[in-house]
Design an enzyme around this catalytic site. Structure first.
Site, PDB file in Angstrom:
ATOM      1  N   GLY A   1      49.307  34.312  31.060  1.00  0.00           N
ATOM      2  CA  GLY A   1      50.307  33.747  31.947  1.00  0.00           C
ATOM      3  C   GLY A   1      49.837  32.438  32.556  1.00  0.00           C
ATOM      4  O   GLY A   1      49.128  31.664  31.913  1.00  0.00           O
ATOM      5  N   SER A   2      50.176  32.245  33.817  1.00  0.00           N
ATOM      6  CA  SER A   2      49.911  30.958  34.467  1.00  0.00           C
ATOM      7  C   SER A   2      48.430  30.657  34.593  1.00  0.00           C
ATOM      8  O   SER A   2      48.044  29.495  34.782  1.00  0.00           O
ATOM      9  CB  SER A   2      50.547  30.940  35.848  1.00  0.00           C
ATOM     10  OG  SER A   2      51.934  31.137  35.734  1.00  0.00           O
TER      11      SER A   2
END
Lengths: 489, 484
Positions: free
Chosen positions: B215-216
């Protein structure tokens, strides 16, 4: 028989008795065994076994008893035979003692020691009482009858581990077939000694081969077939193979006809194929031999033969050392049929080679006695007994090492089993007796040619017989075999 | 007759030679194959005939041996099984070994030839060497903080020392007690069945062997690639990215959870975690550049051993621009192990240099003599020193002003990055909350620790960047323990 003359020892030569050599070797054999015993104790309990001294004294006393018997009644005997037997028996006791540590509830070494004592006692008895091996020739038919009876009796007793070879009475078990080996060998030797010329030179000629007449061949083939048949019925194929091998070897040595070997091999192949396909017990042994790891592939773990191979492999070149191996994984029969695996694992290829050479030496001394001897019966008996040991070692050692299909049989002297140990001691006693005759300066041998020349109705075979072959000794008339030879002619 | 006796004796000789050749075949030539046969129990019998060497944490053994008195005699014990399970693995009479017990089995069981004082001589005497000890790099306090921080949640923590690559903590929950698997018998098989069946998968080492979409948290790598490839002129320069961003070649609109992402600067985009900016930057850098940077951080390497093997973290090397855009924000096929993400944070803290992570400091024999010491080594340079400085600034900003404020520690500089990864066919799987960070005590020369935390957080609001909520406090506890 033409070559014999040149090989026989010159008569009248004063041979050294070599009893001192025997004594020194015996001391060595006892010391090696005691060392092995102590080694097991040190490896397993970090202490010298408490009874090492009494064990050594016991084995030493047995060795001394044998030695005194030989010194008294067979002073010219081969000095290697007794020490090798003592060493093998001592090593066997060490291995059984070592394997007893794995089975605390089943102690076999004390029993084996008692049997060994009994064996040595019988050894001494044979050496003391049997003054001349040629006496045995007289009892050829008695011995074959006794031998067959011994083999037949266990059929009426329940099978143990698939083989009907045991007599079990009140917790005491005995394998009579073991002793039958000697009796049958005596018979083979006596019969062939008396009929070898008829077997070799008479009969019909077919193509290039000469077949003996049915009257000569009949009895011996019958007895052989009966013995093999009994063994097949008892499912003791190792002994069957053993008889067969000894029979063929003796037939060859007696007649010199390679045709016999060809025929023997043919019979063996046919018999093996027939038994192998008909008898499920044998069939499974053969498939075990061909695929020792089949049970592993099937997910059932290692079978007995696979465990045995693992044990040998674990030994490698030098072995793990006594008491340090894991041959107990073999489980059932590890002290008897599979005892060689323990030897191979803990003493390695080096130890195993030494062991095989010990057996080879024992066999070679037997053959040597046969070569030096003058009477055909004695020669055949020596060769027969030596071959008995050789084939037995091969059959069981080859079996547990995956060289040939496994057949239950005892490693001579080494394996647990009273009947076997006693029988082997008697075999060694007979070899001692024969070797004594072979090496003893015999005044009668100084004038052998005279009787040979006077042989009645001396045919081509009589002429070719060497002067030292005692077909014409004073015993001859009493044998009951010489006559049949004359009649067949 | 003598001739025939001689020939018969030759037959005997043939039998003897056959026996000897066969003996040599079995005992020498085929011996290794027989020894190695799995049905041959000798290896096991020898192996368990002596106490196993120990695994040490901070110089104290966390393992032991118990004399069972059985055939497979010595059984493994663990002082705090669940706490160190992700480090030690298990050593079972029935089920073999795993993780460090497996990777260092030769030393622990005493079969490693390096343990023998005189190698050739011991081959002859067959003397069994006592098992050696394995000293790990684990820091007790950090490990405990990680394990207790994870608590009842499903997740994992990996912590490394940035300058050296030492692994300070390796935790995976739910954990299990390897004591249950030591030895033989029904309880062991029952425990094995219980541990291996069911959704919890306690024996899975999530820190080392499980990969998650980062993810981020992956935006650290995208930012490094963009800076190294000069796709941004400065941290505060506007990136001219629209919000929403249309994925190249598609009509898919990529939006943001946070506000102010349109034309945001790299600094702002990093602090609030703008998807649009990093998706576009990834496309700007291009597939080769992104894959190259990711691989320099350690992605796509299946050969990493610490010495247990770590799972391969993935960044696809063959995709279209839309897929590249998603990969640049840690979605699509991008996956990483927690250890890999800890290495990413460590690379930033270590000025761009990736040190090989390692778990075993030293291996000693039973008497404490050194058998081998792990040499520290550099795997790659992940980014230039200047880029690393910029990223340190960006990550510090995340903690001071952005989504990672839960990780701030008094008296230390902390840099971090949050991440939430959705997964499942329509993103309905439990989201993974990530937090990766590093910490340097004020006034110290070197950063003390880099951490990656991943938590399967069912409670997390999907519409929120939850890494800062559930994962950052755990990372903070681990860093605090390591700073002490």
């Amino acid at each position: 028989m033409t070559a014999t003359t040149a090989d026989a020892p010159p008569p009248g030569l004063r041979l050294p008795r070599r009893r001192g050599t025997e004594l020194v070797l015996l001391v060595g054999a006892v010391l090696i065994s005691v060392y092995g015993y102590i080694d097991v104790g040190l490896a397993r309990q970090n202490a010298v076994p408490g009874d090492a001294v009494s064990y050594g004294a016991g084995l030493g006393a047995l060795a001394l008893l044998g030695h005194l018997a030989v010194r008294w009644r067979a002073p010219y005997a081969d000095p290697l035979l007794l020490p090798i037997a003592v060493l093998l028996n001592g090593l066997g006791l060490v291995l059984i003692f070592r394997l007893d540590l794995e089975t605390p509830r089943n102690q076999a070494a004390p029993t084996q020691l008692v049997w060994s004592a009994l064996g040595v006692a019988l050894f001494a008895a044979v050496v003391l009482l049997l003054r001349d091996h040629r006496v045995l020739q007289r009892y050829a038919y008695v011995s074959v009858a006794a031998g067959l009876a011994l083999m037949i009796v266990p059929i009426f007793f329940p099978a143990v581990n698939g083989a009907k070879i045991w007599i079990r009475v009140a917790g005491f078990s005995f394998q009579p077939g073991e002793f039958a080996k000697i009796l049958l060998t005596v018979f083979f030797a006596a019969y062939l000694a008396a009929n070898r010329n008829a077997l070799a030179h008479t009969g019909r000629r077919m193509w290039r081969y000469q077949f003996p007449t049915g009257r000569v061949l009949g009895p011996i083939l019958t007895i052989w077939l009966v013995s093999v048949g009994v063994l097949v019925l008892e499912r003791d194929l190792g002994t069957s193979l053993l008889f067969f091998g000894v029979f063929v070897v003796l037939l060859y040595v007696a007649t010199g006809r390679t045709g016999w070997i060809a025929m023997g091999l043919l019979l063996a192949a046919a018999g093996a194929a027939a038994v192998g396909s008909l008898e499920p017990h044998v069939h499974s042994r053969v498939s075990d031999w061909l695929h020792p790891f089949a049970s592993i592939d099937a997910g059932h773990g290692a079978g007995q033969l696979a465990q045995s191979l693992f044990a040998f492999a674990a030994g490698g070149m030098l072995g793990t050392g006594l008491g340090e191996g894991h041959s107990a994984l073999i489980g059932f029969a590890m002290k008897s049929d599979f005892i060689l695996a323990t030897f191979g694992e803990e003493l390695g290829l080096v130890g195993l080679t030494a062991l095989f050479l010990l057996y080879a030496l024992l066999v070679a001394r037997g053959y040597r006695a046969g070569l030096a001897l003058r009477d055909p019966f004695g020669r055949l008996l020596a060769v027969g007994l030596a071959s008995l040991l050789a084939i037995q070692v091969f059959v069981i050692a080859g079996g547990v090492m995956g060289l040939i299909p496994l057949t239950g049989m005892a490693m001579p002297f080494l394996a647990q089993g009273g009947s076997s140990v006693v029988t082997n001691w008697v075999i060694v006693a007979l070899l001692i007796r024969i070797s004594d005759s072979a090496r003893r300066p015999d005044p009668a041998a100084a004038e052998p040619g005279i009787i040979a020349a006077m042989r009645p109705g001396g045919g081509p075979s009589g002429a070719s017989a060497g002067p030292y072959e005692e077909e014409d000794t004073p015993y001859r008339s009493g044998y009951g075999f010489g006559g049949s030879k004359e009649r067949d002619r | 007759m003598n001739r025939y006796i001689r020939r018969a004796s030759v037959f005997g000789l043939v039998l003897l030679v056959a026996l000897l050749l066969n003996a040599a075949r079995i005992q020498v030539f085929r011996a290794d194959a027989y020894d190695a046969n799995p049905a041959n129990r000798r290896t096991a019998l020898t192996r368990y005939s002596q106490p196993r060497g120990n695994i040490l944490v901070d110089g104290k053994p966390v393992t032991g041996s118990r004399d069972s008195g059985g055939r497979l005699r010595y059984e493994r014990t663990y002082t705090e099984g669940p706490l160190y399970a992700a480090v030690t693995g298990h050593a079972s009479q029935i089920y073999g070994t795993s993780l460090l017990e497996h990777a260092e089995d030769g030393v622990l069981s005493g079969t490693d030839p390096r343990l023998a004082p005189v190698p050739l001589w011991t081959d002859i005497t067959r003397e069994q060497q006592p098992g050696g000890d394995v000293r790990t790099t684990i820091d007790v306090a950090a490990q405990r903080a990680a394990f207790e921080g994870l608590g009842g949640k499903k997740g994992a923590v990996a912590a490394v020392e940035p300058r050296t690559g030492k692994i300070l903590a390796l935790a995976s929950t739910p954990s299990y007690d390897p004591n249950e698997l030591a030895g033989t018998g029904r309880p062991v098989t029952a425990a094995w069945d219980r541990l291996n069946h069911g959704a919890e998968q306690p024996m899975l080492n999530r820190a080392l062997r499980q990969t998650y979409p980062p993810g981020s948290a992956f935006k650290v790598i995208t930012a490094a690639a963009a800076l190294d490839h000069h796709k941004v002129t400065g941290l505060d320069a506007p990136t001219r990215t629209p919000d929403p961003y249309i994925l190249p070649g598609t009509s898919t609109r990529l939006g943001n959870e946070a506000g102010g992402c349109a034309n945001a600067s790299l600094r702002h985009a990093f602090e609030v975690s703008c998807n649009t900016v990093f998706a576009r930057l990834g496309v700007d850098v291009g597939l080769d550049g992104m894959a190259g940077t990711a691989e320099n951080f350690g992605f796509n390497d299946a050969g990493l051993r610490i010495p247990s093997t770590a799972a391969r973290s993935n960044f696809d090397t063959d995709m279209n621009d839309a897929q590249l855009a998603l990969s640049a924000i840690g979605q699509y096929d991008t996956t990483a192990t927690p250890l890999q993400m800890a290495v990413v944070a460590a690379a930033v803290a270590n000025d761009g240099e990736v040190r090989a992570p390692y778990l075993v400091d030293k291996v000693t024999d039973a008497d404490g003599g050194t058998v081998s010491t792990t040499r520290q080594r550099t795997l790659h340079r992940a980014m230039s020193r200047g880029t690393a400085r910029h990223l340190q600034e960006l990550m510090t900003g995340v903690v001071t002003r952005g989504t990672g404020s839960n990780a701030a520690i008094d008296g230390a500089t902390v840099g971090g990055k949050t991440g939430t990864a959705q997964h499942g066919a329509h993103n309905e799987g439990t989201p993974y909350a990530w937090f990766i960070s590093w910490a340097e005590r004020d006034g110290a020369r070197d950063p003390a620790v880099a951490v990656a935390v991943v938590v399967e957080d069912a409670a997390a609001n999907r519409a929120d960047i939850s890494g800062g909520g559930s994962a950052a406090p755990i990372a903070r506890a681990v860093m605090r323990a390591a700073l002490r």
